[in-house]
Design a protein around this motif. Structure first.
Motif, PDB file in Angstrom:
ATOM      1  N   ARG A  79       0.847  -1.174   0.000  1.00 35.25           N
ATOM      2  CA  ARG A  79       0.000   0.000   0.000  1.00 35.25           C
ATOM      3  C   ARG A  79       0.893   1.238   0.000  1.00 35.25           C
ATOM      4  O   ARG A  79       1.802   1.361   0.826  1.00 35.25           O
ATOM      5  CB  ARG A  79      -0.921   0.035   1.227  1.00 35.25           C
ATOM      6  N   VAL A  80       0.623   2.139  -0.940  1.00 33.79           N
ATOM      7  CA  VAL A  80       1.325   3.410  -1.013  1.00 33.79           C
ATOM      8  C   VAL A  80       0.269   4.504  -0.961  1.00 33.79           C
ATOM      9  O   VAL A  80      -0.582   4.593  -1.849  1.00 33.79           O
ATOM     10  CB  VAL A  80       2.162   3.539  -2.308  1.00 33.79           C
ATOM     11  N   LEU A  81       0.283   5.287   0.117  1.00 31.99           N
ATOM     12  CA  LEU A  81      -0.732   6.323   0.329  1.00 31.99           C
ATOM     13  C   LEU A  81      -2.132   5.720   0.265  1.00 31.99           C
ATOM     14  O   LEU A  81      -3.074   6.319  -0.259  1.00 31.99           O
ATOM     15  CB  LEU A  81      -0.571   7.443  -0.707  1.00 31.99           C
ATOM     16  N   GLY A  82      -2.248   4.501   0.790  1.00 31.05           N
ATOM     17  CA  GLY A  82      -3.527   3.813   0.824  1.00 31.05           C
ATOM     18  C   GLY A  82      -3.925   3.141  -0.466  1.00 31.05           C
ATOM     19  O   GLY A  82      -4.988   2.515  -0.534  1.00 31.05           O
ATOM     20  N   LEU A  83      -3.095   3.229  -1.503  1.00 35.03           N
ATOM     21  CA  LEU A  83      -3.409   2.665  -2.813  1.00 35.03           C
ATOM     22  C   LEU A  83      -2.580   1.412  -3.079  1.00 35.03           C
ATOM     23  O   LEU A  83      -1.441   1.290  -2.619  1.00 35.03           O
ATOM     24  CB  LEU A  83      -3.148   3.698  -3.915  1.00 35.03           C
ATOM     25  N   ASP A  84      -3.157   0.490  -3.841  1.00 31.18           N
ATOM     26  CA  ASP A  84      -2.457  -0.723  -4.262  1.00 31.18           C
ATOM     27  C   ASP A  84      -1.843  -0.447  -5.638  1.00 31.18           C
ATOM     28  O   ASP A  84      -2.565  -0.216  -6.608  1.00 31.18           O
ATOM     29  CB  ASP A  84      -3.449  -1.885  -4.357  1.00 31.18           C
ATOM     30  N   PRO A  85      -0.518  -0.438  -5.748  1.00 32.05           N
ATOM     31  CA  PRO A  85       0.109  -0.115  -7.040  1.00 32.05           C
ATOM     32  C   PRO A  85      -0.247  -1.080  -8.164  1.00 32.05           C
ATOM     33  O   PRO A  85      -0.101  -0.740  -9.334  1.00 32.05           O
ATOM     34  CB  PRO A  85       1.609  -0.154  -6.721  1.00 32.05           C
ATOM     35  N   ARG A  86      -0.746  -2.270  -7.835  1.00 34.00           N
ATOM     36  CA  ARG A  86      -1.123  -3.220  -8.882  1.00 34.00           C
ATOM     37  C   ARG A  86      -2.455  -2.854  -9.527  1.00 34.00           C
ATOM     38  O   ARG A  86      -2.642  -3.087 -10.718  1.00 34.00           O
ATOM     39  CB  ARG A  86      -1.198  -4.632  -8.291  1.00 34.00           C
ATOM     40  N   THR A  87      -3.355  -2.287  -8.755  1.00 33.09           N
ATOM     41  CA  THR A  87      -4.695  -1.997  -9.273  1.00 33.09           C
ATOM     42  C   THR A  87      -5.006  -0.512  -9.353  1.00 33.09           C
ATOM     43  O   THR A  87      -5.952  -0.112 -10.039  1.00 33.09           O
ATOM     44  CB  THR A  87      -5.759  -2.672  -8.385  1.00 33.09           C
ATOM     45  N   ASP A  88      -4.210   0.318  -8.660  1.00 30.32           N
ATOM     46  CA  ASP A  88      -4.496   1.760  -8.608  1.00 30.32           C
ATOM     47  C   ASP A  88      -3.360   2.583  -9.201  1.00 30.32           C
ATOM     48  O   ASP A  88      -3.099   3.707  -8.775  1.00 30.32           O
ATOM     49  CB  ASP A  88      -4.728   2.194  -7.151  1.00 30.32           C
ATOM     50  N   ALA A  89      -2.673   2.023 -10.194  1.00 36.90           N
ATOM     51  CA  ALA A  89      -1.482   2.683 -10.734  1.00 36.90           C
ATOM     52  C   ALA A  89      -1.780   4.077 -11.272  1.00 36.90           C
ATOM     53  O   ALA A  89      -1.003   5.015 -11.070  1.00 36.90           O
ATOM     54  CB  ALA A  89      -0.859   1.821 -11.826  1.00 36.90           C
ATOM     55  N   SER A  90      -2.896   4.254 -11.964  1.00 36.77           N
ATOM     56  CA  SER A  90      -3.207   5.555 -12.554  1.00 36.77           C
ATOM     57  C   SER A  90      -3.462   6.606 -11.482  1.00 36.77           C
ATOM     58  O   SER A  90      -3.139   7.790 -11.669  1.00 36.77           O
ATOM     59  CB  SER A  90      -4.418   5.438 -13.482  1.00 36.77           C
ATOM     60  N   GLN A  91      -4.025   6.197 -10.341  1.00 36.59           N
ATOM     61  CA  GLN A  91      -4.249   7.126  -9.238  1.00 36.59           C
ATOM     62  C   GLN A  91      -2.951   7.407  -8.481  1.00 36.59           C
ATOM     63  O   GLN A  91      -2.733   8.521  -7.983  1.00 36.59           O
ATOM     64  CB  GLN A  91      -5.274   6.545  -8.257  1.00 36.59           C
ATOM     65  N   LEU A  92      -2.097   6.410  -8.407  1.00 37.77           N
ATOM     66  CA  LEU A  92      -0.869   6.540  -7.635  1.00 37.77           C
ATOM     67  C   LEU A  92       0.200   7.362  -8.352  1.00 37.77           C
ATOM     68  O   LEU A  92       0.923   8.133  -7.717  1.00 37.77           O
ATOM     69  CB  LEU A  92      -0.321   5.144  -7.318  1.00 37.77           C
ATOM     70  N   ARG A  93       0.289   7.213  -9.669  1.00 45.18           N
ATOM     71  CA  ARG A  93       1.394   7.809 -10.414  1.00 45.18           C
ATOM     72  C   ARG A  93       1.571   9.308 -10.176  1.00 45.18           C
ATOM     73  O   ARG A  93       2.705   9.786 -10.008  1.00 45.18           O
ATOM     74  CB  ARG A  93       1.228   7.510 -11.910  1.00 45.18           C
ATOM     75  N   PRO A  94       0.497  10.120 -10.123  1.00 46.48           N
ATOM     76  CA  PRO A  94       0.700  11.553  -9.881  1.00 46.48           C
ATOM     77  C   PRO A  94       1.182  11.884  -8.471  1.00 46.48           C
ATOM     78  O   PRO A  94       1.617  13.011  -8.226  1.00 46.48           O
ATOM     79  CB  PRO A  94      -0.700  12.153 -10.128  1.00 46.48           C
ATOM     80  N   LEU A  95       1.102  10.928  -7.558  1.00 50.27           N
ATOM     81  CA  LEU A  95       1.411  11.192  -6.157  1.00 50.27           C
ATOM     82  C   LEU A  95       2.839  10.834  -5.778  1.00 50.27           C
ATOM     83  O   LEU A  95       3.289  11.145  -4.670  1.00 50.27           O
ATOM     84  CB  LEU A  95       0.451  10.401  -5.255  1.00 50.27           C
ATOM     85  N   ILE A  96       3.559  10.155  -6.668  1.00 49.58           N
ATOM     86  CA  ILE A  96       4.922   9.717  -6.359  1.00 49.58           C
ATOM     87  C   ILE A  96       5.904  10.242  -7.391  1.00 49.58           C
ATOM     88  O   ILE A  96       5.544  10.551  -8.529  1.00 49.58           O
ATOM     89  CB  ILE A  96       5.029   8.178  -6.268  1.00 49.58           C
ATOM     90  N   GLY A  97       7.147  10.358  -6.975  1.00 53.19           N
ATOM     91  CA  GLY A  97       8.231  10.704  -7.877  1.00 53.19           C
ATOM     92  C   GLY A  97       9.259   9.596  -7.862  1.00 53.19           C
ATOM     93  O   GLY A  97       9.336   8.824  -6.899  1.00 53.19           O
ATOM     94  N   SER A  98      10.063   9.503  -8.913  1.00 54.81           N
ATOM     95  CA  SER A  98      10.984   8.376  -9.007  1.00 54.81           C
ATOM     96  C   SER A  98      12.254   8.746  -9.749  1.00 54.81           C
ATOM     97  O   SER A  98      12.218   9.405 -10.795  1.00 54.81           O
ATOM     98  CB  SER A  98      10.302   7.210  -9.730  1.00 54.81           C
ATOM     99  N   GLN A  99      13.379   8.346  -9.166  1.00 51.87           N
ATOM    100  CA  GLN A  99      14.665   8.405  -9.850  1.00 51.87           C
ATOM    101  C   GLN A  99      15.199   6.985  -9.818  1.00 51.87           C
ATOM    102  O   GLN A  99      15.589   6.468  -8.781  1.00 51.87           O
ATOM    103  CB  GLN A  99      15.621   9.369  -9.144  1.00 51.87           C
ATOM    104  N   LEU A 100      15.144   6.319 -10.975  1.00 53.67           N
ATOM    105  CA  LEU A 100      15.490   4.910 -11.043  1.00 53.67           C
ATOM    106  C   LEU A 100      17.001   4.706 -11.078  1.00 53.67           C
ATOM    107  O   LEU A 100      17.771   5.628 -11.370  1.00 53.67           O
ATOM    108  CB  LEU A 100      14.842   4.268 -12.274  1.00 53.67           C
ATOM    109  N   GLN A 101      17.416   3.464 -10.816  1.00 53.71           N
ATOM    110  CA  GLN A 101      18.836   3.140 -10.739  1.00 53.71           C
ATOM    111  C   GLN A 101      19.561   3.458 -12.038  1.00 53.71           C
ATOM    112  O   GLN A 101      20.692   3.921 -12.037  1.00 53.71           O
ATOM    113  CB  GLN A 101      18.996   1.664 -10.385  1.00 53.71           C
ATOM    114  N   GLU A 102      18.931   3.214 -13.167  1.00 53.79           N
ATOM    115  CA  GLU A 102      19.572   3.436 -14.459  1.00 53.79           C
ATOM    116  C   GLU A 102      19.038   4.683 -15.149  1.00 53.79           C
ATOM    117  O   GLU A 102      18.953   4.744 -16.359  1.00 53.79           O
ATOM    118  CB  GLU A 102      19.350   2.210 -15.360  1.00 53.79           C
ATOM    119  N   SER A 103      18.673   5.702 -14.359  1.00 48.76           N
ATOM    120  CA  SER A 103      18.104   6.922 -14.931  1.00 48.76           C
ATOM    121  C   SER A 103      19.102   7.604 -15.868  1.00 48.76           C
ATOM    122  O   SER A 103      20.283   7.750 -15.547  1.00 48.76           O
ATOM    123  CB  SER A 103      17.713   7.898 -13.825  1.00 48.76           C
ATOM    124  N   ALA A 104      18.618   8.015 -17.022  1.00 51.35           N
ATOM    125  CA  ALA A 104      19.443   8.736 -17.989  1.00 51.35           C
ATOM    126  C   ALA A 104      18.516   9.434 -18.972  1.00 51.35           C
ATOM    127  O   ALA A 104      17.332   9.111 -19.082  1.00 51.35           O
ATOM    128  CB  ALA A 104      20.390   7.796 -18.725  1.00 51.35           C
TER     129      ALA A 104
END
Length: 321
Positions: free
Chosen positions: A82-107
């Motif tokens: 659960r991320v901010l009360g959301l399940d990333p498997r089923t609520d990805a579209s709702q979750l995406r605007p709420l998180i930021g990401s810098q991945l290991q291979e960012s370029a």
């Protein structure tokens, strides 16, 4: 009496733990396999609002896979997230605007300009702050027209941080941000990460550097072989392991057997006039009291407290044996 300095817990982390801060990320028994390879075996932890939470472990421990599952970039085989009360498997579209990401291979493409990258990322989530504001906040205005390929390592990391924050996320995930940077750029990046937390954004930091984890993390989980082997503040992890009290006398001592029955003592070793006493963190007070009670005053008393690196190597070494 001399003592090696111990890690002092970060004030914010202590306050968050003390007031039972709200969990914004909860992971329970996460597992992920790729055919015969188990990347994540059993990972559970929680991240509290407003802290820097570290995932610490060797390369290949499963840290990145776990974080990618948390962000909805990979589908776990089992477990609950659960991320901010959301399940990333089923609520990805709702979750995406709420998180930021810098991945290991960012370029980025070498020829893309700083302003173009910020403008592009901001256009994906137009409800966020102006990309010009973010560019200024992160000191990139003088590099607005510079290409990504022309930036220094530290400037690239600053841009990647800005891109991760252009949507004003509640939680940001930073994966191995300082790998490959020179010492000055690493420390500058640490300051950037602290600034993110200080603006109110919760940070999940993936790292395998001890100094980075000890400097930045309010709490952390140590992962080895796809499993969480320890969790807590850096100070708590250190305190859970044995201290050593080294006593030096002016002459050989053969009358210190009583120390073996002192509370908190797990072992006593004598070599002539030098006596080593091992035990829990309270061993220092108990040994001092016992010596006074027996009328013994050592010429020197040194407390050797394990560092986070010592604890980490013990934990990881136990898993590898």
């Amino acid at each position: 009496m001399t003592s090696q300095p111990a890690h002092v817990p970060r004030t914010l982390g202590e306050e968050a733990a003390g007031r039972g801060a709200e969990s914004v990320v909860t992971v329970s028994h996460l597992a992920k396999r790729y055919r015969s390879v188990t990347a994540v075996a059993d990972v559970s932890f929680d991240v509290r609002r407003g802290e820097i939470f570290g995932l610490l472990g060797p390369n290949g421990a499963g840290k990145t896979t776990a974080v990618e599952c948390i962000q909805g970039l990979r589908v776990p085989d089992s477990g609950d997230i659960r991320v901010l009360g959301l399940d990333p498997r089923t609520d990805a579209s709702q979750l995406r605007p709420l998180i930021g990401s810098q991945l290991q291979e960012s370029a980025l493409p070498n020829r893309i300009k700083v302003w173009e990258a910020l403008d592009l990322f901001a256009s994906l989530l137009p409800e966020g702050p102006s990309w010009r504001t973010v560019m200024t906040q992160w000191g990139l205005q003088d590099k607005a027209k510079a290409s990504f390929g022309s930036l220094s390592g530290g400037q690239r990391q600053r841009l990647l941080v800005a891109l991760a924050l252009v949507n004003d996320p509640t939680v940001v995930f930073l994966d191995e941000m300082t790998t490959g940077l020179d010492p000055a750029a690493r420390r500058a990046t640490w300051s950037l990460i602290e600034r993110i937390r200080d603006t109110g954004t919760t940070v999940v930091l993936v790292t395998h550097f001890m100094d980075e984890a000890e400097r930045l993390c309010d709490r952390l989980a140590v992962i080895a072989d796809g499993t969480v082997v320890a969790a807590g503040t850096p100070a708590q992890l250190v305190a859970a392991h044995t201290d050593v009290v080294v006593l030096r006398f002016s002459s050989d001592r053969d009358d210190i057997g009583f120390l073996r029955s002192v509370p908190s003592v797990s072992g006593v070793q004598r070599d002539g006039n030098v006596v080593e006493v091992r035990g829990a963190p309270t061993v220092v007070a108990h040994v001092g009291s016992a010596l006074v009670g027996h009328g013994l005053v050592p010429d020197d008393m040194t407390v050797i407290r394990p560092t986070l690196e010592d604890v980490y190597l013990r934990l990881v070494g136990e898993m590898e044996r």
